[in-house]
Design an enzyme around this catalytic site. Structure first.
Site, PDB file in Angstrom:
ATOM      1  N   GLU A 445       1.758   2.288 -13.110  1.00 30.75           N
ATOM      2  CA  GLU A 445       1.236   3.607 -13.539  1.00 30.75           C
ATOM      3  C   GLU A 445      -0.265   3.556 -13.796  1.00 30.75           C
ATOM      4  O   GLU A 445      -0.762   4.236 -14.686  1.00 30.75           O
ATOM      5  CB  GLU A 445       1.957   4.110 -14.803  1.00 30.75           C
TER       6      GLU A 445
HETATM    7  C1  LIG Z   1       7.863  -2.996 -10.860  1.00 31.22           C
HETATM    8  C2  LIG Z   1       6.825  -2.112 -10.244  1.00 31.22           C
HETATM    9  C3  LIG Z   1       7.131  -0.776 -10.004  1.00 31.22           C
HETATM   10  C4  LIG Z   1       6.182   0.059  -9.406  1.00 31.22           C
HETATM   11  N1  LIG Z   1       6.523   1.360  -9.115  1.00 31.22           N
HETATM   12  C5  LIG Z   1       5.659   2.124  -8.387  1.00 31.22           C
HETATM   13  C6  LIG Z   1       6.035   3.427  -7.922  1.00 31.22           C
HETATM   14  O1  LIG Z   1       7.133   3.923  -8.207  1.00 31.22           O
HETATM   15  N2  LIG Z   1       5.164   4.109  -7.142  1.00 31.22           N
HETATM   16  C7  LIG Z   1       3.944   3.611  -6.790  1.00 31.22           C
HETATM   17  O2  LIG Z   1       3.213   4.269  -6.072  1.00 31.22           O
HETATM   18  N3  LIG Z   1       3.557   2.373  -7.227  1.00 31.22           N
HETATM   19  C8  LIG Z   1       4.375   1.633  -8.005  1.00 31.22           C
HETATM   20  N4  LIG Z   1       3.997   0.379  -8.444  1.00 31.22           N
HETATM   21  C9  LIG Z   1       2.669  -0.114  -8.087  1.00 31.22           C
HETATM   22  C10 LIG Z   1       1.725  -0.144  -9.277  1.00 31.22           C
HETATM   23  O3  LIG Z   1       1.392   1.152  -9.670  1.00 31.22           O
HETATM   24  C11 LIG Z   1       0.509  -0.996  -8.871  1.00 31.22           C
HETATM   25  O4  LIG Z   1       0.960  -2.336  -8.856  1.00 31.22           O
HETATM   26  C12 LIG Z   1      -0.661  -0.831  -9.825  1.00 31.22           C
HETATM   27  O5  LIG Z   1      -1.208   0.455  -9.697  1.00 31.22           O
HETATM   28  C13 LIG Z   1      -1.757  -1.862  -9.574  1.00 31.22           C
HETATM   29  O6  LIG Z   1      -2.085  -1.932  -8.225  1.00 31.22           O
HETATM   30  P1  LIG Z   1      -2.100  -3.351  -7.496  1.00 31.22           P
HETATM   31  O7  LIG Z   1      -0.827  -4.033  -7.787  1.00 31.22           O
HETATM   32  O8  LIG Z   1      -2.469  -3.143  -6.067  1.00 31.22           O
HETATM   33  O9  LIG Z   1      -3.235  -4.158  -8.219  1.00 31.22           O
HETATM   34  P2  LIG Z   1      -4.794  -4.122  -7.868  1.00 31.22           P
HETATM   35  O10 LIG Z   1      -5.264  -2.720  -7.772  1.00 31.22           O
HETATM   36  O11 LIG Z   1      -5.063  -5.014  -6.726  1.00 31.22           O
HETATM   37  O12 LIG Z   1      -5.409  -4.746  -9.184  1.00 31.22           O
HETATM   38  C14 LIG Z   1      -5.444  -6.147  -9.443  1.00 31.22           C
HETATM   39  C15 LIG Z   1      -6.227  -6.380 -10.746  1.00 31.22           C
HETATM   40  O13 LIG Z   1      -7.562  -5.883 -10.598  1.00 31.22           O
HETATM   41  C16 LIG Z   1      -7.855  -4.941 -11.600  1.00 31.22           C
HETATM   42  N5  LIG Z   1      -8.666  -3.871 -11.022  1.00 31.22           N
HETATM   43  C17 LIG Z   1      -8.506  -3.255  -9.831  1.00 31.22           C
HETATM   44  N6  LIG Z   1      -9.424  -2.299  -9.677  1.00 31.22           N
HETATM   45  C18 LIG Z   1     -10.182  -2.288 -10.792  1.00 31.22           C
HETATM   46  C19 LIG Z   1     -11.280  -1.517 -11.247  1.00 31.22           C
HETATM   47  N7  LIG Z   1     -11.809  -0.528 -10.517  1.00 31.22           N
HETATM   48  N8  LIG Z   1     -11.812  -1.807 -12.450  1.00 31.22           N
HETATM   49  C20 LIG Z   1     -11.283  -2.787 -13.234  1.00 31.22           C
HETATM   50  N9  LIG Z   1     -10.241  -3.543 -12.855  1.00 31.22           N
HETATM   51  C21 LIG Z   1      -9.689  -3.292 -11.657  1.00 31.22           C
HETATM   52  C22 LIG Z   1      -6.526  -4.409 -12.085  1.00 31.22           C
HETATM   53  O14 LIG Z   1      -6.597  -3.923 -13.417  1.00 31.22           O
HETATM   54  C23 LIG Z   1      -5.645  -5.631 -11.946  1.00 31.22           C
HETATM   55  O15 LIG Z   1      -5.750  -6.425 -13.087  1.00 31.22           O
HETATM   56  C24 LIG Z   1       4.906  -0.456  -9.067  1.00 31.22           C
HETATM   57  C25 LIG Z   1       4.592  -1.792  -9.349  1.00 31.22           C
HETATM   58  C26 LIG Z   1       5.533  -2.612  -9.925  1.00 31.22           C
HETATM   59  C27 LIG Z   1       5.169  -4.044 -10.182  1.00 31.22           C
END
Ligand SMILES: Cc1cc2nc3c(=O)[nH]c(=O)nc-3n(C[C@H](O)[C@H](O)[C@H](O)COP(=O)(O)OP(=O)(O)OC[C@H]3O[C@@H](n4cnc5c(N)ncnc54)[C@H](O)[C@@H]3O)c2cc1C
Length: 599
Positions: A445
């Site tokens: 989220e």
């Molecule tokens: C169990 C589970 C259920 C989920 N359910 C859904 C769902 O129903 N629908 C959906 O669409 N998604 C869903 N997600 C996805 C989830 O919303 C994303 O994992 C989350 O938004 C983070 O994106 P990412 O994993 O690509 O991490 P990344 O965006 O790659 O981030 C990696 C790290 O970098 C940091 N970071 C990235 N950009 C910045 C920035 N600009 N400034 C500071 N720090 C930053 C983040 O805080 C994090 O610590 C789910 C994920 C999980 C694990």
């Protein structure tokens, strides 16, 4: 130990802290304690008897994928039917679509109970409710008429499709495409990952809300549109027709939350309909995301509560060491039974360190709950009167609830393991499951870092920081009103936290502060808000505490006084350090960058 629906604590928070809020569609109607208690007692029973017993197998067995189909753990189907049959799915959704139209405050309480019973199970209604609110706000009349009644009833469910392999926090990188065909229909093509309950066996069909790009859409997040893509297409007679071209190609193996399937979905020219205006999809999706963010914060609350209940019960059963009175201050576990004739072993709760840890768990949980319900009350206020302070307050508090309460969920679940000692680290007690399940809440989220950035760069600067200033003023009033109950030391600590918040807000609003410095301390600021506002809300609940355990309220105010004092003295002291870190943000930037390997 069996989870007990924390109805008393929720009712106290709802009525004494978050305040009575006007009911939707019924101007001026206030939440009546007896009514809300009756509602929560009933749903609490359902959660305790039908849902909570599924929690361990939700973890151990989990959801399974086979040949494109996803099955949920045994018992989920019956429990989900009971949930829908009771009308709980639509409890806070509009009456026009079959909901009960109760305030968000009550809906929040219902969802806290369901989440506490089984967090994995509760992720399904959360998304369906959030999608229903999104469609109600942005879809055209035809889409509303077809999709809202079954979504509100829960016979159909919804999924939220933002994330793609290359597009997580940065939704500007979304590649999913939507090409117009005819009659307002589109063909949606692309891959989505991590989609919660994107496929399952609990409902007649699933409605996917998908962020995609129309032809010639601008680059970045401003070029995204929102599409409704049903898993089954409408038949000519209005019923459910053929399968749409959406396929679940697998589910993830996760650290926890195993009963909630996390799906990879492939859209292969699936038919969809536009929700809202072209290229304004992210704004529409924000209706869903804001609801889901609050619900995620609530997961922190519910799991902190569950971990605390478990740890408190364990601490009264597990016997080790002697009480400090018996040993003159020492209570080494190894010496517990050796000294002939001396008292022991005692329940570990008798050890000051264990008692302190339990008190911290309870105070943190209460603060997170108070913040979540304060945000829900602000949403109700905004729904009742668009010109009220509610919208700005809800906007300011939503990222705080999402991030601060989920951090608390993780901290408290971790402390719960600690109280169990070695038994907490093995799976048998279930303490570890709570931490594994809730650990995702700071990630999904929008990660907590993204929430903090939203707070500092968007919500705080609105109207020159007016909302932060207004909240600080309210906090001061709450603390002053509770000064007798808090005592001088706790009053001073909470007051210092609010002063720290005011200083930090001014610093972050100063245009001279470099943008990277502001981003560096965004998470510190969010935590500072959580501490200052959470402490003041606990003070509000404590006002009137005269130590009377047998008062009309059964000792609830006395308990609130204890929680507020513990929070003030054991947690709120951190606020001053956070403010100092914020003030010195740019000093450490070079060190941070070097240590991150950026040279
Ligand atoms: C169990 C589970 C259920 C989920 N359910 C859904 C769902 O129903 N629908 C959906 O669409 N998604 C869903 N997600 C996805 C989830 O919303 C994303 O994992 C989350 O938004 C983070 O994106 P990412 O994993 O690509 O991490 P990344 O965006 O790659 O981030 C990696 C790290 O970098 C940091 N970071 C990235 N950009 C910045 C920035 N600009 N400034 C500071 N720090 C930053 C983040 O805080 C994090 O610590 C789910 C994920 C999980 C694990």
């Amino acid at each position: 130990m069996t989870w007990r629906p924390p109805v008393d604590d929720i009712v106290f928070t709802l009525t004494r802290i978050a305040g009575a809020a006007p009911g939707r569609g019924e101007p001026g109607a206030a939440i009546v304690e007896a009514d809300v208690r009756a509602v929560l007692d009933e749903v609490g029973r359902l959660c305790a008897e039908r849902v909570a017993p599924l929690d361990r197998d939700a973890d151990r067995v989990g959801a399974a994928w086979h040949d494109g189909r996803v099955t949920t753990p045994a018992g989920f189907r019956d429990a989900y039917r009971a949930w829908c049959a009771g009308g709980w799915n639509g409890v806070a959704l509009p009456e026009a679509w079959g909901g009960a139209g109760l305030p968000t405050l009550v809906g929040t309480a219902v969802m806290e109970l369901l989440t506490g019973a089984c967090m994995a199970f509760a992720t399904l209604p959360v998304l369906t409710q959030a999608a229903a609110e999104c469609l109600d706000a942005h879809a055209d009349d035809a889409l509303k008429a077809r999709y809202l009644p079954p979504l509100v009833a829960g016979t159909w469910t919804a999924s939220m499709n933002l994330t793609e392999p290359q597009a997580g926090s940065d939704l500007g990188l979304v590649r999913c495409r939507a090409e117009p065909i005819d009659g307002g229909r589109y063909r949606v093509t692309g891959s989505k990952v991590f989609i919660t309950f994107g496929a399952h066996d609990l409902a007649e069909t699933i409605v996917h809300l998908v962020l995609a790009r129309l032809p010639e859409a601008p680059e970045g997040s401003r070029g995204l549109s929102l599409l409704l893509v049903p898993q089954r297409l409408p038949a000519d007679d209005g019923g459910l027709g053929d399968d749409n071209a959406v396929h679940c190609v697998g589910i993830e193996k996760k650290l926890g939350l195993n009963g909630s399937p996390t799906c990879a979905l492939r859209f292969e020219g699936a038919v969809g309909w536009l929700v809202g205006r072209p290229h304004h999809g992210l704004a529409a999706m924000f209706t869903m995301m804001n609801k889901a963010r609050l619900a995620t914060g609530l997961q922190g609350v519910a799991m902190a509560e569950k971990a605390t209940q478990k740890a408190a019960a364990f601490a009264l059963e597990r016997r080790q060491g002697r009480a400090p009175e018996a040993t003159g201050g020492g209570s080494a576990a190894g010496g517990s039974t050796s000294a002939a004739g001396r008292a022991g072993p005692v329940p570990i709760a008798a050890h000051p360190d264990v008692a302190r840890t339990l008190a911290r768990m309870k105070a943190l949980t209460a603060a997170a709950r108070a913040l979540a319900y304060a945000a829900a009350a602000a949403i109700d206020a905004a729904a009742h009167d668009a010109g009220s302070a509610g919208a700005a307050r809800a906007g300011f508090l939503t990222p705080v609830v999402k991030a601060f309460a989920t951090e608390i969920g993780c901290e408290v679940a971790s402390l719960g393991i600690q109280i169990h000692g070695g038994a907490g680290y093995i799976e048998e007690t279930g303490a570890a499951q709570l931490w594994r399940d809730v650990r995702v809440a700071p990630i999904y989220e929008g990660t907590n870092a993204i929430q903090a950035i939203d707070l500092v760069t968007r919500k705080l600067p609105l109207d020159g920081g007016a909302e932060a200033a207004a909240i600080a003023t309210l906090c001061r009033a709450d603390i002053a009103a509770a000064a007798d109950a808090l005592g001088p030391a706790a009053t001073a600590r909470l007051g210092a936290a609010v002063a720290a918040l005011e200083r930090a807000s001014r610093q972050l609003l100063d245009p001279a502060m470099p943008a990277p410095a502001r981003l560096t301390v965004a998470s510190d600021y969010l935590r500072l808000v959580g501490i200052a506002v959470g402490g003041a809300l606990l003070a509000r609940g404590a006002a009137g505490d005269d130590g009377d355990e047998r008062g009309d309220d059964g000792g609830a105010t006395a308990q609130a006084g204890r929680l507020a004092r513990v929070f003030a003295e054991d947690v709120a002291g951190d606020a001053v350090g956070l403010a100092e870190r914020i003030a010195a943000a740019d000093r450490r930037l070079d060190d941070y960058r070097a240590l991150a390997g950026l040279g």
